[in-house]
Design a protein around this motif. Structure first.
Motif, PDB file in Angstrom:
ATOM      1  N   GLU A   2      20.666 -28.948  23.179  1.00  0.00           N
ATOM      2  CA  GLU A   2      21.872 -29.067  22.345  1.00  0.00           C
ATOM      3  C   GLU A   2      22.655 -27.750  22.340  1.00  0.00           C
ATOM      4  O   GLU A   2      22.064 -26.665  22.391  1.00  0.00           O
ATOM      5  N   PHE A   3      23.980 -27.863  22.235  1.00  0.00           N
ATOM      6  CA  PHE A   3      24.856 -26.690  22.206  1.00  0.00           C
ATOM      7  C   PHE A   3      25.421 -26.474  20.804  1.00  0.00           C
ATOM      8  O   PHE A   3      25.737 -27.428  20.094  1.00  0.00           O
ATOM      9  N   TYR A   4      25.571 -25.190  20.434  1.00  0.00           N
ATOM     10  CA  TYR A   4      26.118 -24.775  19.145  1.00  0.00           C
ATOM     11  C   TYR A   4      27.015 -23.568  19.387  1.00  0.00           C
ATOM     12  O   TYR A   4      26.799 -22.822  20.348  1.00  0.00           O
ATOM     13  N   ALA A   5      27.996 -23.357  18.509  1.00  0.00           N
ATOM     14  CA  ALA A   5      28.878 -22.194  18.659  1.00  0.00           C
ATOM     15  C   ALA A   5      29.134 -21.545  17.306  1.00  0.00           C
ATOM     16  O   ALA A   5      29.335 -22.232  16.297  1.00  0.00           O
ATOM     17  N   PHE A   6      29.111 -20.218  17.313  1.00  0.00           N
ATOM     18  CA  PHE A   6      29.307 -19.416  16.106  1.00  0.00           C
ATOM     19  C   PHE A   6      30.235 -18.244  16.426  1.00  0.00           C
ATOM     20  O   PHE A   6      30.375 -17.855  17.593  1.00  0.00           O
ATOM     21  N   LEU A   7      30.799 -17.662  15.398  1.00  0.00           N
ATOM     22  CA  LEU A   7      31.521 -16.414  15.587  1.00  0.00           C
ATOM     23  C   LEU A   7      30.505 -15.392  16.078  1.00  0.00           C
ATOM     24  O   LEU A   7      29.415 -15.277  15.521  1.00  0.00           O
ATOM     25  N   ASN A   8      30.841 -14.652  17.124  1.00  0.00           N
ATOM     26  CA  ASN A   8      29.898 -13.717  17.746  1.00  0.00           C
ATOM     27  C   ASN A   8      29.897 -12.383  16.998  1.00  0.00           C
ATOM     28  O   ASN A   8      30.162 -11.337  17.562  1.00  0.00           O
ATOM     29  N   GLN A   9      29.582 -12.462  15.714  1.00  0.00           N
ATOM     30  CA  GLN A   9      29.625 -11.277  14.875  1.00  0.00           C
ATOM     31  C   GLN A   9      28.677 -11.472  13.696  1.00  0.00           C
ATOM     32  O   GLN A   9      28.795 -12.452  12.959  1.00  0.00           O
ATOM     33  N   CYS A  10      27.752 -10.551  13.523  1.00  0.00           N
ATOM     34  CA  CYS A  10      26.822 -10.636  12.403  1.00  0.00           C
ATOM     35  C   CYS A  10      27.577 -10.486  11.085  1.00  0.00           C
ATOM     36  O   CYS A  10      28.511  -9.682  10.983  1.00  0.00           O
TER      37      CYS A  10
END
Length: 119
Positions: free
Chosen positions: A36-44
């Motif tokens: 499965e694919f997921y996407a998030f802002l690439n920032q902690c």
């Protein structure tokens, strides 16, 4: 609805992640071991570390003892490279240590080998 192809499915193996761009946003596309694919802002959320420089790993279980770590949920946790904050990929990017905090996330779908991120 804004949407964009961010990569091909073949660019990310199960258990891996990749930085990509969604418009002007730097996003992190993750693929769990089940494909499965997921996407998030690439920032902690802590101090803004680029999460793609971290790793996808598992979580320690309650059975772990000092020096004897037992893991579960392999390939479902993003670990920040700067301070080790951990986020649950399958639970909307919630922080393991504080479930009230989570990574900003995006919707993802796959069409013809294209990974498409949208709002």
């Amino acid at each position: 609805m804004k949407e964009q192809v961010v990569c091909k499915t073949t660019e990310i193996e199960p258990g891996e992640m990749k930085a990509a761009h969604f418009g002007k946003q730097n996003v992190l596309v993750c693929r769990t071991l089940d494909g499965e694919f997921y996407a998030f802002l690439n920032q902690c959320t802590h101090q803004g570390a680029p999460l793609d420089k971290g790793m996808i790993c598992g979580a320690t279980t309650n059975e772990s003892k000092p020096g004897d770590y037992r893991y579960c949920r392999k390939g479902e946790i993003i670990r920040c490279p700067w301070h080790g904050r951990e986020f649950d990929i399958k639970d909307e990017g919630r922080m393991l240590a504080n479930p009230n905090k989570k990574l900003p996330s995006y919707k993802v779908r796959v069409e013809d080998q294209n990974v498409i991120v949208y709002k």
